[in-house]
Design a protein around this motif. Structure first.
Motif, PDB file in Angstrom:
ATOM      1  N   GLY A  15      -0.182   2.199  12.467  1.00 59.18           N
ATOM      2  CA  GLY A  15      -0.510   1.335  11.344  1.00 59.18           C
ATOM      3  C   GLY A  15       0.182   1.761  10.066  1.00 59.18           C
ATOM      4  O   GLY A  15       0.661   0.926   9.298  1.00 59.18           O
ATOM      5  N   VAL A  16       0.241   3.071   9.834  1.00 59.90           N
ATOM      6  CA  VAL A  16       0.925   3.579   8.651  1.00 59.90           C
ATOM      7  C   VAL A  16       2.400   3.220   8.679  1.00 59.90           C
ATOM      8  O   VAL A  16       2.980   2.774   7.680  1.00 59.90           O
ATOM      9  N   VAL A  17       3.039   3.407   9.832  1.00 62.35           N
ATOM     10  CA  VAL A  17       4.461   3.084   9.963  1.00 62.35           C
ATOM     11  C   VAL A  17       4.684   1.588   9.751  1.00 62.35           C
ATOM     12  O   VAL A  17       5.614   1.174   9.041  1.00 62.35           O
ATOM     13  N   ALA A  18       3.800   0.755  10.350  1.00 63.83           N
ATOM     14  CA  ALA A  18       3.953  -0.697  10.195  1.00 63.83           C
ATOM     15  C   ALA A  18       3.822  -1.108   8.735  1.00 63.83           C
ATOM     16  O   ALA A  18       4.591  -1.941   8.238  1.00 63.83           O
ATOM     17  N   LEU A  19       2.868  -0.503   8.022  1.00 63.89           N
ATOM     18  CA  LEU A  19       2.698  -0.824   6.608  1.00 63.89           C
ATOM     19  C   LEU A  19       3.902  -0.352   5.807  1.00 63.89           C
ATOM     20  O   LEU A  19       4.366  -1.037   4.887  1.00 63.89           O
ATOM     21  N   GLY A  20       4.437   0.817   6.173  1.00 66.29           N
ATOM     22  CA  GLY A  20       5.630   1.319   5.496  1.00 66.29           C
ATOM     23  C   GLY A  20       6.816   0.408   5.686  1.00 66.29           C
ATOM     24  O   GLY A  20       7.587   0.158   4.749  1.00 66.29           O
ATOM     25  N   VAL A  21       6.982  -0.121   6.898  1.00 62.50           N
ATOM     26  CA  VAL A  21       8.072  -1.055   7.167  1.00 62.50           C
ATOM     27  C   VAL A  21       7.880  -2.329   6.362  1.00 62.50           C
ATOM     28  O   VAL A  21       8.825  -2.877   5.774  1.00 62.50           O
ATOM     29  N   THR A  22       6.632  -2.827   6.308  1.00 65.79           N
ATOM     30  CA  THR A  22       6.349  -4.022   5.508  1.00 65.79           C
ATOM     31  C   THR A  22       6.702  -3.790   4.043  1.00 65.79           C
ATOM     32  O   THR A  22       7.296  -4.649   3.383  1.00 65.79           O
ATOM     33  N   ASN A  23       6.351  -2.623   3.524  1.00 66.59           N
ATOM     34  CA  ASN A  23       6.633  -2.315   2.121  1.00 66.59           C
ATOM     35  C   ASN A  23       8.126  -2.238   1.827  1.00 66.59           C
ATOM     36  O   ASN A  23       8.539  -2.394   0.679  1.00 66.59           O
ATOM     37  N   THR A  24       8.912  -1.993   2.855  1.00 66.14           N
ATOM     38  CA  THR A  24      10.364  -1.939   2.683  1.00 66.14           C
ATOM     39  C   THR A  24      10.893  -3.233   2.086  1.00 66.14           C
ATOM     40  O   THR A  24      11.848  -3.222   1.297  1.00 66.14           O
ATOM     41  N   TYR A  25      10.310  -4.347   2.447  1.00 68.55           N
ATOM     42  CA  TYR A  25      10.839  -5.650   2.074  1.00 68.55           C
ATOM     43  C   TYR A  25      10.080  -6.292   0.919  1.00 68.55           C
ATOM     44  O   TYR A  25      10.264  -7.461   0.630  1.00 68.55           O
ATOM     45  N   ARG A  26       9.245  -5.505   0.246  1.00 74.87           N
ATOM     46  CA  ARG A  26       8.592  -5.961  -0.972  1.00 74.87           C
ATOM     47  C   ARG A  26       9.255  -5.290  -2.161  1.00 74.87           C
ATOM     48  O   ARG A  26       9.721  -4.165  -2.058  1.00 74.87           O
ATOM     49  N   PHE A  27       9.285  -5.983  -3.276  1.00 77.14           N
ATOM     50  CA  PHE A  27       9.837  -5.366  -4.477  1.00 77.14           C
ATOM     51  C   PHE A  27       9.085  -5.875  -5.696  1.00 77.14           C
ATOM     52  O   PHE A  27       8.455  -6.933  -5.673  1.00 77.14           O
ATOM     53  N   GLN A  28       9.153  -5.093  -6.760  1.00 80.36           N
ATOM     54  CA  GLN A  28       8.536  -5.447  -8.023  1.00 80.36           C
ATOM     55  C   GLN A  28       9.619  -5.740  -9.052  1.00 80.36           C
ATOM     56  O   GLN A  28      10.705  -5.167  -8.993  1.00 80.36           O
TER      57      GLN A  28
END
Length: 285
Positions: A15-28
């Motif tokens: 789950g941590v890895v999946a969330l980390g991958v998801t965060n890869t494609y988000r930006f502020q």
């Protein structure tokens, strides 16, 4: 019990890895303000860095960054290197260039090389070819060069700190007055920048990219200086507040800003370190 505990641990890690991958494609989109000596009227600069187009970062991500940049309506756009991820120098870059061609600003779009551009475009011929392609897309490469974009604003750039040859004198030779904004991919170069250069923009560090509880960023620092993100000052670097207005630059300490960047390299993960598109609202002191 042991099997259940191992299963729970495994699912938690997944789950941590999946969330980390998801965060890869988000930006502020982050906005910062500063007073620059030499400016007589405001200017908004959009600062993009570390696109790392390649295996992890593809056209859809670039398109979203470009759209957000256009919506911010900057006066000038700068890209502080690492267009490409390592090992993609021989691939077709038409899609990247097609998206970058949508970047437009009244004062222009300017860029410098990063270390990954050097390792991907590993011959003079391939670097020259890509530079020409960028020019046709409307992105002007200013490695060791500068442009007087306004009577009170000059933008300059130096080549990559690791692989290039920096010539600050050449970059500043056409300066006719006003504030100087310098592009340098690696923030370590800030130690070489004279105090009268109003602002140096960098990337390279990704802000640490992965910042773990208790451990902190896996990438602890840039090569020479304890610099990862936000406002910094050069000439024996002194960390400035990560957000907000840095105030007037003391004599002998060049002001810099280090972006967390937009892409990733090495692993497709970001944790507690969001990618960012930086907007700099600069004004007269």
């Amino acid at each position: 019990m042991l099997r259940r505990a191992l299963n729970t641990l495994g699912w938690t890690a997944a789950g941590v890895v999946a969330l980390g991958v998801t965060n890869t494609y988000r930006f502020q989109t982050t906005t910062h303000r500063a007073a620059l000596p030499g400016l007589t009227r405001p200017v908004r600069i959009a600062h993009l860095s570390d696109l790392h187009y390649g295996i992890f970062m593809r056209r859809r991500s670039v398109r979203r960054w470009v759209q957000a940049t256009r919506q911010a309506r900057p006066d000038m756009i700068v890209i502080t290197g690492d267009f490409l991820d390592s090992g993609v120098g021989r691939r077709h870059h038409t899609k990247l260039l097609a998206e970058l061609a949508h970047l437009h600003a009244p004062l222009g779009v300017y860029a410098v090389w990063g270390n990954h551009d050097w390792t991907s475009l590993n011959t003079n011929a391939t670097r020259q070819q890509f530079a020409e392609q960028l020019t046709r897309a409307g992105v002007r490469l200013i490695n060791n060069a500068g442009v007087q974009v306004r009577d009170d604003l000059y933008v300059a750039g130096v080549d990559d700190w690791w692989f290039g040859q920096q010539d600050l004198n050449a970059a500043l030779q056409d300066h006719a007055g006003g504030a100087v904004v310098l592009l340098s991919h690696n923030p370590d170069y800030l130690s070489q920048v004279p105090h009268w250069v109003a602002l140096t923009l960098s990337g390279h560090t990704h802000g640490g990219q992965v910042r773990l509880p208790l451990i902190g960023p896996l990438k602890k620092r840039s090569t020479l200086l304890n610099v990862l993100r936000g406002w910094v000052r050069g000439d024996r670097i002194v960390q400035c507040p990560a957000e907000g207005t840095p105030g007037v630059t003391p004599a002998g300490q060049a002001l810099g800003f280090v972006s967390r960047g937009l892409g990733v390299t090495g692993v497709p993960l970001r944790w507690d370190c969001p990618a960012e598109l930086v907007l700099l609202d600069l004004h007269a002191p």
